[in-house]
Design a protein around this motif. Structure first.
Motif, PDB file in Angstrom:
ATOM      1  N   VAL B  54      -6.652   3.182  10.396  1.00  0.00           N
ATOM      2  CA  VAL B  54      -5.922   3.569   9.190  1.00  0.00           C
ATOM      3  C   VAL B  54      -6.652   4.724   8.487  1.00  0.00           C
ATOM      4  O   VAL B  54      -7.860   4.635   8.229  1.00  0.00           O
ATOM      5  N   LEU B  55      -5.898   5.782   8.224  1.00  0.00           N
ATOM      6  CA  LEU B  55      -6.461   6.880   7.440  1.00  0.00           C
ATOM      7  C   LEU B  55      -5.865   6.791   6.035  1.00  0.00           C
ATOM      8  O   LEU B  55      -4.646   6.856   5.860  1.00  0.00           O
ATOM      9  N   VAL B  56      -6.748   6.577   5.043  1.00  0.00           N
ATOM     10  CA  VAL B  56      -6.286   6.494   3.658  1.00  0.00           C
ATOM     11  C   VAL B  56      -6.407   7.888   3.032  1.00  0.00           C
ATOM     12  O   VAL B  56      -7.519   8.413   2.895  1.00  0.00           O
ATOM     13  N   GLU B 111      -0.549   6.996   2.113  1.00  0.00           N
ATOM     14  CA  GLU B 111      -0.381   8.212   1.322  1.00  0.00           C
ATOM     15  C   GLU B 111       0.078   7.853  -0.084  1.00  0.00           C
ATOM     16  O   GLU B 111       0.987   7.014  -0.233  1.00  0.00           O
ATOM     17  N   TYR B 112      -0.559   8.440  -1.098  1.00  0.00           N
ATOM     18  CA  TYR B 112      -0.126   8.214  -2.475  1.00  0.00           C
ATOM     19  C   TYR B 112      -0.633   9.364  -3.338  1.00  0.00           C
ATOM     20  O   TYR B 112      -1.483  10.149  -2.916  1.00  0.00           O
ATOM     21  N   ASP B 113      -0.127   9.378  -4.560  1.00  0.00           N
ATOM     22  CA  ASP B 113      -0.644  10.396  -5.485  1.00  0.00           C
ATOM     23  C   ASP B 113      -1.179   9.693  -6.737  1.00  0.00           C
ATOM     24  O   ASP B 113      -1.252   8.443  -6.758  1.00  0.00           O
ATOM     25  N   GLY B 114      -1.485  10.438  -7.745  1.00  0.00           N
ATOM     26  CA  GLY B 114      -2.109   9.872  -8.944  1.00  0.00           C
ATOM     27  C   GLY B 114      -1.248   8.875  -9.683  1.00  0.00           C
ATOM     28  O   GLY B 114      -1.757   8.031 -10.442  1.00  0.00           O
ATOM     29  N   SER B 115       0.053   8.918  -9.458  1.00  0.00           N
ATOM     30  CA  SER B 115       0.946   8.008 -10.180  1.00  0.00           C
ATOM     31  C   SER B 115       0.861   6.569  -9.675  1.00  0.00           C
ATOM     32  O   SER B 115       1.486   5.670 -10.232  1.00  0.00           O
ATOM     33  N   TYR B 123       2.957   5.263   0.292  1.00  0.00           N
ATOM     34  CA  TYR B 123       3.667   5.266   1.582  1.00  0.00           C
ATOM     35  C   TYR B 123       2.755   4.797   2.707  1.00  0.00           C
ATOM     36  O   TYR B 123       1.547   5.077   2.687  1.00  0.00           O
ATOM     37  N   LEU B 124       3.363   4.173   3.665  1.00  0.00           N
ATOM     38  CA  LEU B 124       2.662   3.792   4.894  1.00  0.00           C
ATOM     39  C   LEU B 124       3.374   4.566   6.003  1.00  0.00           C
ATOM     40  O   LEU B 124       4.548   4.307   6.278  1.00  0.00           O
ATOM     41  N   VAL B 125       2.670   5.508   6.612  1.00  0.00           N
ATOM     42  CA  VAL B 125       3.302   6.379   7.606  1.00  0.00           C
ATOM     43  C   VAL B 125       2.777   6.016   8.994  1.00  0.00           C
ATOM     44  O   VAL B 125       1.576   5.841   9.178  1.00  0.00           O
ATOM     45  N   TYR B 126       3.637   5.900   9.929  1.00  0.00           N
ATOM     46  CA  TYR B 126       3.217   5.524  11.292  1.00  0.00           C
ATOM     47  C   TYR B 126       4.277   5.921  12.294  1.00  0.00           C
ATOM     48  O   TYR B 126       5.447   6.145  11.944  1.00  0.00           O
ATOM     49  N   GLU B 127       3.855   5.999  13.546  1.00  0.00           N
ATOM     50  CA  GLU B 127       4.827   6.232  14.625  1.00  0.00           C
ATOM     51  C   GLU B 127       5.239   4.869  15.201  1.00  0.00           C
ATOM     52  O   GLU B 127       6.395   4.615  15.449  1.00  0.00           O
ATOM     53  N   LYS B 128       4.225   3.997  15.380  1.00  0.00           N
ATOM     54  CA  LYS B 128       4.507   2.615  15.840  1.00  0.00           C
ATOM     55  C   LYS B 128       4.078   1.671  14.733  1.00  0.00           C
ATOM     56  O   LYS B 128       2.947   1.777  14.227  1.00  0.00           O
ATOM     57  N   SER B 129       4.932   0.737  14.387  1.00  0.00           N
ATOM     58  CA  SER B 129       4.647  -0.160  13.277  1.00  0.00           C
ATOM     59  C   SER B 129       3.336  -0.914  13.502  1.00  0.00           C
ATOM     60  O   SER B 129       3.093  -1.432  14.599  1.00  0.00           O
TER      61      SER B 129
END
Lengths: 315, 448
Positions: B54-56, B111-115, B123-129
């Protein structure tokens, strides 16, 4: 000699319907007694009362002179009319089970059964499943299961149903043989020829009552109505004239032998057969002069008809 | 009673059923299939687990910092990201393109921002769950890390002080018996165990009651019965049949118990040796433990030790016998009054209704074992077998168990006598009439 089975004033009712009404008779040791009666006469209820399946309302059942007991009844060899075998068991295993229910130990049962299987030529069927054997074969197995424990008393309800003539004769021989060895047999059947061939005594039931009983020969002698069959050489007119007032002519006709005629006559009251024979031989050649006794079937039908006509008259 | 004859009947009923290939197959197959199902499910779950890297993407720099020594981004709260099986975290404060972080060997991007601190969403981004379990763990770890960030940002407390202020109230059950406080609680667990015994009893009664009825109908249909009742009293025949088929049930249950125990032992050995099932314990960062220790340390399972197992097992056997004799003889009476199995099925419902009612009452007992109605149903012989097993598991005075059982056995004896009487009339009945009217007619002593 103490009867093997003695019934005294046996009574049984189902609701208002009286099925057994004072039935009394004995089965002596070593004898074969035929139990006859139309459908609904009470034969099955009588047998079930003897076996303890049905409890009689009154009367007494003695087994070899002793009051009825469960142990005593267990010694009876009983072949019911409605009979069957477990389809999911092997023949030998099943026969051993029935023998055990009759109080035999397993080794003793196996030894006795093996002897009987050989005697009735079914030894090859010991390990077969019942579902794989024919109806006639199953009947033989049932007969063996009935006699395997050497009962003093055998109760056979329609024992020959399902048998072909050859096997029926075989069973008759076995029953005779058992009787000769001292086993008493109560045989319930509608098959009159087998009654005549087998039974020493006959008991006829109708509407729960004994309407006729005695030895077969006695009954047939008692029921004789004077009928004679005559084979003669001569003409019919001469035959009729010779009979005169001694007998009635029922029928007359040719036979397969050329010139030989056959007549059926009935002696009038008080006339002896020898009187008629003497009168006939004076005018013609008499080849046969036979006393025609009634068959068991005739006696059975006559007895039933008589009771029914009496009942109708009473009501 | 002629026990020699009863024994012969019992032996026949047992042998003809137990030595059937279909019986042997069902007896051997069920435990194998059940254990195979459980082990298969575990193996399937294990094989389905994938390694997630996991890359945060901590663009606002809320939960990560640059470690100058290694030149890598590391979490501000290392304890918030515990070591987990199949889950490795890496951090960045840049925003790499999808092709780049994937090429670097990461399978998932967070993925997220300051909010995120306000709307609590990213968000959780992936190609395979990564799978539901991995997603839950990521959410849990990220939430803790964000909590850590908010504590540091918005309060004057440090993280340790905040952790120390957190409360988690635990209420320990204490019952009162004879004026003394005793260990309490665990009703659901104990009730559940009792309910399992009840459910099994219901199953056995329904299955083997049906077998008894079929057996009686079969003997009538193949005309064996008249030969039998000429040699054996109907009551003895009935008892032999019920006991024989009961012995078949015991044989099957015993075989299932032994085979299942063997299967469980094998499972336990494999579990303890780490061959299967260790993933969860290792992953959660705990010291690997054997299965029984895990059970003993579990709050819920520890209540199993509170059950009086000798009374439970003894009671179960006693109530199985009583319930089986009672209901078995009723099923036999029904079988004797009908001409076919289908006809009998229609008459079973009123007989089994009290049993079913007892079963539903037993479900209430799991939640609340002290309901007054359960006490009454525990005395009533038609429902006591299923109710008392739940009550025994929950804890009940021994005299109550003994009295309830005595009532059950007395009723079973009377029912057996009555069923024998009905059986005597019924087995020779081949008329077109059948049903309850006929049974009542026979009970009054009118038979043919």
């Amino acid at each position: 000699m103490t009867p093997t089975l003695s019934l005294s004033q046996l009574k049984k009712s189902y609701g208002s319907q009286r099925v057994l009404d004072g039935v009394t008779f004995d089965v002596p040791p070593g004898s074969i007694v035929g139990l006859l009666g139309p459908n609904g006469a009470g034969k099955s209820t009588l047998i079930r009362s003897i076996m303890g399946i049905v409890e009689p309302d009154g009367g007494e059942v003695l087994l070899s002179g002793q009051p009825w007991s469960r142990e005593g009844a267990r010694g009876i060899g009983y072949l019911p009319e409605e009979r069957g075998l477990y389809k999911d068991m092997r023949v030998g295993q099943q026969a051993v089970y029935f023998a055990q229910l009759k109080g035999m130990k397993k080794p003793e049962a196996v030894a006795s059964l093996k002897t009987w299987f050989e005697r009735l030529e079914v030894q090859g069927w010991w390990d077969k499943k019942v579902s794989d054997i024919s109806k006639g074969m199953a009947q033989k197995i049932q007969f063996i299961c009935t006699v395997v424990h050497q009962p003093k008393l055998l109760i056979l309800d329609e024992p020959l149903s399902g048998f072909d003539p050859i096997n029926a004769r075989r069973i008759i021989e076995e029953v005779r043989s058992l009787a000769a060895d001292g086993t008493s047999v109560l045989l319930s059947t509608h098959d009159m020829p087998s009654v005549e061939r087998l039974c020493d005594q006959v008991v006829m039931l109708n509407q729960g009552r004994v309407v006729l009983s005695g030895s077969s020969s006695e009954l047939r002698e008692t029921g004789w109505d004077g009928s004679q069959e005559v084979l003669f050489k001569g003409n019919d007119m001469a035959f009729t004239n010779a009979l005169g007032a001694l007998a009635n002519l029922d029928s007359i006709g040719p036979t397969s032998i050329s010139g030989v005629r056959k007549a059926r006559i009935r002696l009038r009251d008080g006339v002896e057969p020898t009187d008629v024979l003497r009168a006939l031989t004076q005018t013609m050649e008499v080849m046969e002069f036979i006393k025609v006794r009634p068959t068991m079937e005739t006696l059975f039908i006559d007895a039933v008809s008589k009771v029914e006509s009496e009942t109708t008259a009473e009501s | 009673m002629n026990y020699g004859l009863i024994q012969a009947v019992v032996s026949r009923e047992w042998r003809t059923r137990v030595l059937k290939p279909s019986f042997l197959l069902a007896t051997l197959l069920l435990p194998v299939v059940s254990i195979g199902f459980v082990v298969g499910a575990i193996l399937l779950t294990e094989s389905a687990e994938v390694n997630n890297t996991v890359l945060v993407e901590d663009a606002p720099g809320l939960i990560s910092r640059l470690d100058r020594a290694s030149g890598q981004y590391v979490p501000r709260c290392p304890g918030c990201f515990p070591e987990r099986q199949n889950l490795n975290y890496h951090f960045t404060q840049e925003a790499p393109a999808d092709s780049i972080w994937q090429a670097e060997g990461h399978t998932v991007l967070v993925e997220y921002d300051g909010s995120i601190l306000q709307n609590q969403s990213g968000y959780l981004v992936y190609e395979k769950s990564p799978g539901a379990s991995a997603k839950r763990n990521i959410e849990r770890d990220l939430s803790r890390a964000m909590e850590h960030a908010r504590v540091l940002e918005s309060t004057e407390l440090n993280w340790s002080a905040y952790q120390a202020l957190k409360m988690n109230v635990n209420l320990v059950d204490r019952g009162i018996e004879k004026g003394q406080r005793v260990k309490g609680g665990g009703d659901e667990i104990r009730g559940g165990i009792g309910f399992m015994f009840s459910a099994l009893l219901l199953l056995v009664l329904m299955i083997y009651g049906g077998v008894i009825m079929r057996s009686v109908v079969e003997e009538k249909a193949n005309h064996v019965v008249e030969v039998l009742v000429a040699a054996v009293r109907p009551e003895e025949l009935l008892l032999g049949k019920v006991v024989g088929l009961g012995a078949v049930a015991v044989t099957q249950l015993l075989a299932w118990t032994i085979l299942s125990s063997l299967g469980f032992s094998v499972f336990q050995f494999l579990f303890d040796s780490g061959t299967i099932g260790q993933a969860a314990t290792l992953g959660s960062g705990e010291v690997p433990a054997d299965l029984l220790t895990l059970m003993a340390e579990n709050d819920g399972l520890s209540h199993l030790l509170d059950i009086q197992w000798s009374v439970m097992i003894g009671g179960a056997i006693a109530f199985y016998i009583g319930g089986y004799l009672l209901y078995g003889s009723l099923f036999a009476a029904v079988g004797s009054s009908v001409q076919s199995e289908q006809e009998g099925q229609g008459m079973i419902l009123p007989i089994t209704a009290p049993l079913m009612f007892g079963y539903f009452a037993a479900t209430m007992a799991v939640e609340n074992p002290d309901l007054p109605i359960l006490e009454w149903l525990g005395w009533f012989p038609l429902t006591s077998p299923v109710i008392m097993l739940v009550r025994i598991a929950g804890g009940v005075a021994l005299w109550e168990v003994a009295l309830s059982w005595a009532l059950l056995m007395l009723t079973a004896r009377l029912t057996l006598g009555l069923a024998g009487r009905l059986y005597r009339f019924g087995v020779l009945h081949d008329g077109s009439r059948s049903g309850w009217k006929l049974l009542v007619h026979w009970m009054q002593g009118h038979g043919k």
